[in-house]
Structure formats: C-alpha cells, structure tokens
Design a protein around this motif. Sequence first.
Motif, PDB file in Angstrom:
ATOM      1  N   GLY A 210       0.824  -1.203   0.000  1.00 13.42           N
ATOM      2  CA  GLY A 210       0.000   0.000   0.000  1.00 13.42           C
ATOM      3  C   GLY A 210       0.858   1.252   0.000  1.00 13.42           C
ATOM      4  O   GLY A 210       1.965   1.275   0.560  1.00 13.42           O
ATOM      5  N   ALA A 211       0.379   2.335  -0.647  1.00 11.52           N
ATOM      6  CA  ALA A 211       1.123   3.591  -0.725  1.00 11.52           C
ATOM      7  C   ALA A 211       0.389   4.663   0.059  1.00 11.52           C
ATOM      8  O   ALA A 211      -0.833   4.696   0.094  1.00 11.52           O
ATOM      9  CB  ALA A 211       1.281   4.023  -2.182  1.00 11.52           C
ATOM     10  N   GLY A 212       1.131   5.523   0.669  1.00 13.54           N
ATOM     11  CA  GLY A 212       0.524   6.611   1.421  1.00 13.54           C
ATOM     12  C   GLY A 212       1.298   6.861   2.687  1.00 13.54           C
ATOM     13  O   GLY A 212       2.479   6.549   2.788  1.00 13.54           O
ATOM     14  N   CYS A 213       0.647   7.375   3.668  1.00 14.87           N
ATOM     15  CA  CYS A 213       1.307   7.748   4.921  1.00 14.87           C
ATOM     16  C   CYS A 213       0.738   6.925   6.067  1.00 14.87           C
ATOM     17  O   CYS A 213      -0.262   7.337   6.672  1.00 14.87           O
ATOM     18  CB  CYS A 213       1.106   9.232   5.207  1.00 14.87           C
ATOM     19  SG  CYS A 213       1.881   9.790   6.735  1.00 14.87           S
ATOM     20  N   ALA A 273      -1.603  12.616   2.420  1.00 14.00           N
ATOM     21  CA  ALA A 273      -1.161  11.226   2.260  1.00 14.00           C
ATOM     22  C   ALA A 273      -1.919  10.563   1.129  1.00 14.00           C
ATOM     23  O   ALA A 273      -2.877   9.829   1.342  1.00 14.00           O
ATOM     24  CB  ALA A 273      -1.361  10.463   3.558  1.00 14.00           C
ATOM     25  N   ASN A 274      -1.528  10.874  -0.092  1.00 13.61           N
ATOM     26  CA  ASN A 274      -2.176  10.271  -1.257  1.00 13.61           C
ATOM     27  C   ASN A 274      -1.802   8.792  -1.365  1.00 13.61           C
ATOM     28  O   ASN A 274      -1.035   8.268  -0.592  1.00 13.61           O
ATOM     29  CB  ASN A 274      -1.763  11.004  -2.528  1.00 13.61           C
ATOM     30  CG  ASN A 274      -2.244  12.440  -2.531  1.00 13.61           C
ATOM     31  OD1 ASN A 274      -3.313  12.748  -2.037  1.00 13.61           O
ATOM     32  ND2 ASN A 274      -1.425  13.314  -3.083  1.00 13.61           N
ATOM     33  N   GLY A 275      -2.269   8.166  -2.387  1.00 14.31           N
ATOM     34  CA  GLY A 275      -1.956   6.761  -2.606  1.00 14.31           C
ATOM     35  C   GLY A 275      -3.179   5.911  -2.411  1.00 14.31           C
ATOM     36  O   GLY A 275      -4.314   6.347  -2.591  1.00 14.31           O
ATOM     37  N   GLY A 276      -2.987   4.687  -2.029  1.00 14.33           N
ATOM     38  CA  GLY A 276      -4.101   3.781  -1.853  1.00 14.33           C
ATOM     39  C   GLY A 276      -3.619   2.392  -1.497  1.00 14.33           C
ATOM     40  O   GLY A 276      -2.422   2.136  -1.354  1.00 14.33           O
ATOM     41  N   ARG A 277      -4.564   1.473  -1.404  1.00 17.69           N
ATOM     42  CA  ARG A 277      -4.254   0.109  -1.004  1.00 17.69           C
ATOM     43  C   ARG A 277      -3.717  -0.689  -2.183  1.00 17.69           C
ATOM     44  O   ARG A 277      -4.154  -0.535  -3.325  1.00 17.69           O
ATOM     45  CB  ARG A 277      -5.513  -0.550  -0.465  1.00 17.69           C
ATOM     46  CG  ARG A 277      -5.307  -1.980   0.032  1.00 17.69           C
ATOM     47  CD  ARG A 277      -6.470  -2.440   0.883  1.00 17.69           C
ATOM     48  NE  ARG A 277      -7.734  -2.275   0.182  1.00 17.69           N
ATOM     49  CZ  ARG A 277      -8.910  -2.171   0.804  1.00 17.69           C
ATOM     50  NH1 ARG A 277      -8.958  -2.161   2.129  1.00 17.69           N
ATOM     51  NH2 ARG A 277     -10.017  -2.037   0.119  1.00 17.69           N
ATOM     52  N   SER A 301      -6.606   6.142   1.807  1.00 14.19           N
ATOM     53  CA  SER A 301      -7.813   6.120   2.644  1.00 14.19           C
ATOM     54  C   SER A 301      -8.311   4.704   2.887  1.00 14.19           C
ATOM     55  O   SER A 301      -9.180   4.492   3.737  1.00 14.19           O
ATOM     56  CB  SER A 301      -8.917   6.934   1.959  1.00 14.19           C
ATOM     57  OG  SER A 301      -9.207   6.397   0.682  1.00 14.19           O
ATOM     58  N   ASP A 302      -7.781   3.718   2.136  1.00 15.21           N
ATOM     59  CA  ASP A 302      -8.156   2.305   2.336  1.00 15.21           C
ATOM     60  C   ASP A 302      -7.101   1.665   3.238  1.00 15.21           C
ATOM     61  O   ASP A 302      -6.200   0.965   2.784  1.00 15.21           O
ATOM     62  CB  ASP A 302      -8.235   1.580   0.997  1.00 15.21           C
ATOM     63  CG  ASP A 302      -9.297   2.145   0.081  1.00 15.21           C
ATOM     64  OD1 ASP A 302     -10.394   2.424   0.578  1.00 15.21           O
ATOM     65  OD2 ASP A 302      -9.010   2.315  -1.120  1.00 15.21           O
TER      66      ASP A 302
END
Length: 472
Positions: A210-213, A273-277, A301-302
Amino acid sequence: MSEVKVNKISPRTNCGTVQLGDSGDTITIPAGATITNSGTQTGFGRTGAVDWQTTVKTTSFTAANGEGYFVNTTSGAITVTLPSSPSAGNIVAIQDYAGNASTNNITVARNSSPINGGTDDLTISETNASAVLVYIDGTQGWKVVSTAALGDLTEQPAFIEATGGTITTSGDFKIHTFTGPGTFTVSAVGNALGSTKVSYMVVAGGGGGGAGCSGGGGGAGGFREGKASCAGCYTASPIVAPDGLPVSAQAYPITVGGGGPTPDPSPFTGPSANGGRGASGSNSVFSSITSAGGGGGGGGSDVNGLDGGSGGGGAHSSGSVGSGNVPPVSPPQGKNGATPNPGTGPAPSDSGGGGGGATACATGAPSGRQGGAGATTSINGTPTTFAGGGGGTNRCGGSASDTAGGAGGGGRGGFGSRPSPAPESRGVNGTDNTGGGGGGGKPQCASSGPTRTYGGAGLGGSGIVIIRYKYQ
C-alpha cells in the motif's frame, strides 16, 4: 509289410489289456490320422500340467504352449517371452535351474497380453523359485499359478513419465518448474514399486504494497506443499502436507499467479497522504491444489490490509490487519499481516504494518513493520525460501532493517530519517517466482506541504509451481 484290417480290437477276456507291439517296437501313426480319447489316458504328456523340457535354457527365448523350462541364469539374466496370440488354456512353466535367480533375475515378458490383469512383466527374483502361467482371457491374460510363494514373483518397478515446464533432475527424481502458465502432461503413471504420486509446491502471487502515509506491506502468496512418501528424497518445509498427489495419464493445466499491482508504482506529490491500497495477488493452481493470492497492503484512505494466502499489513495509525489462510486449508497456507503502530509522533509511531509470510506473521521491533518469514523447502534440489511478506513503512525514522521484507522474496518497505532522499520512500517489489509481498510506500521525509513527495509501493512477486517425482 503285412496288413490287418479290422474295425475293433478287444482283449480275449473281459476287462483285459490290449497291447500294441512289444518293448522296443515303434508304433507309427501316419499324418492325417486322428486318435480320439473317450476315456482316461496316462503317459501321453500333460494332463493339466506341462511337458518339462530337459534341455536347460541358458539364453533368452520364446516359450511354447504346454512346455516347462529349466532356466539357468549363472551367466546372466534371462528373459522368457510368453507365446504371442495365446488361446484359453495355454500353459507355460518356468523353474530356476541353478538357484541364481536372486542374483540374475528371470524376466517373464508378457508379449502384449496381460499378466494377472496388469501391463507389467513379471520377475522371478528368488533362489529356486518357479512359476506356472495359464492363459485365461483378454482381460486377465496369463494368471500365475505357482508352487512358489507369490512373494517370489515381483513386478518390475515402473515410474511416472511426464513433460512440461523446465525439467531438471536431482538424483533419481525429476523436477518440473513452472514460472508461468503451462501444462504438466503425464504419459505413464508407474506402479507402487516405482512411483505413482508426485510431490508439489504451489505458491501464489504476492500482494502489492500500500502507498501513502504510511503504507502496509503486501501479504505473501499462499504456500502449499505436499511430499509423496520417498525415503530421503528431500527436506520439505515445516508446513508440508503428509502426502503427495496421485496422478493419471492426462494433461494438468498449470496456473501461476501474478503479483498484485500497487496504486501507483511511481512517486507522486501532494499536500496529503495520497496513494491507496495495494491489490491482492492472483491464485496459482495445480490439479486439486489452489494457493490463494496474497492480500494487498493498506494505504491512502483504504487503510485496512486485505485477506489472502497471507494477510496484508494495515496502513498508518488506524488500519486493521489482513488475515492469512483465506480461504482456509490444512496445513495453513499463510499467516496474518500486522497492524500499524498508532500515534503521530516520530518513529515508530504511525508506521505501516508488514505483510504476513508463509510461516510467520509480520514481526520485528518496533511495531511489526518487518514482513513475515516464508517457508524453506528443498523440493527443487536446493534449500530455497518462498512466500515472504512485504515490509511495512516507518514514519521517517529508524533504518532499512526496520522495514525489511520477510525471507522468501518479501520486498522492503519505504523508510527514512529527516532529511532523506526520495528513493528511500519507495517500497521494493516482491521477488518474482517466490510469491513475495510488495513493500509499502511512504512519504519522503525531506520536505512537507504541497511539494511533498510520496514514494510508490512495491509490486507483489509472481508465484511458482514445482512438481517432483521419482523417475528411475
């Protein structure tokens, strides 16, 4: 030569004896004449038995109906070929002449007819053993009727024969490796003295990170192994099933699962914190064995990790763990991912959880960021580890070891300390053909605000299928 023509010769007294000629005389029955026996007879050869030939056989030969043979294997093994196109009631007998059959066997070749209903030749392999074979019909063929113990007559070992994949050998074992779709085609099934079952290892594709924070690591692809009974053939993993799979003469399609993709494999920028699962990996299949793709790691957000062969790790402060061994099989095909460490302070707070591996949940201090360990097996002839979980991310603190992928191809998660270069933010791909999970992606630690860079997550590694059996 005088000639007597009568219709009947009878003894002078009732129930007497009629003698033809005297001792030493020759009685000739001309060609075309027929003798019909309506009573009983003695001295005319076999009566449900055989006529034993007193000339000892010392080389291979083809037997004739109604004859028994003494076979001398002192100089080497001998093959006795049964008659071709036999009729019901045909009979052949064989006897070890010199007691050497245990050293130099006598092979009874079936010559296209079944023996005891089977398609294998027989071997006389015990000292002074004998065998009597009577032909019955096309279904059972030659039936063995013997004064010797049936244990003296053994089938020759027969082995599985097959094609497909990349073929290597390890001692008496043949190994078929599939790193992509293919077909395992069995042309011969062997017997109990040789081989009738195959050992297998089926590993699915690992989940994407997953990408993000901060992103969670992808779960490893499901790992399933079965070992056919074979003394000393190889060292299996600790989660091996107790037996292999029987095979029949047919084609078995092979599916090798791909690794799960990520929400964005390249860096992207933004104030949050963009990105996703990450996505789950794909299943791998051989015969009745299906291994499930690894669960994707949480991100963006996932935040929850996905269930799968092994579970994906949860993202930043609130993501939940993905469960392993989904759907359930026995032995279990994988373990759970890890939940993230909550909080908003410096590392290890707010870090992503690692993905589960084949034999261990995501672990490591602090906060379970390391991917779970895979399983080690020597099915391919060399101890090799497969299906490690992807590493989760840290929160701009610690070191690369904190976010390591699990042994068996798991990709490292993004990490870094303030300030840090952007490449450290990127998650590493799981290793192809291991089923390793992809590492989670995380924000770059060097900057913040609108120009902050978020590293991409790692792709899941593709799976693999390995099939092993005794071939000689």
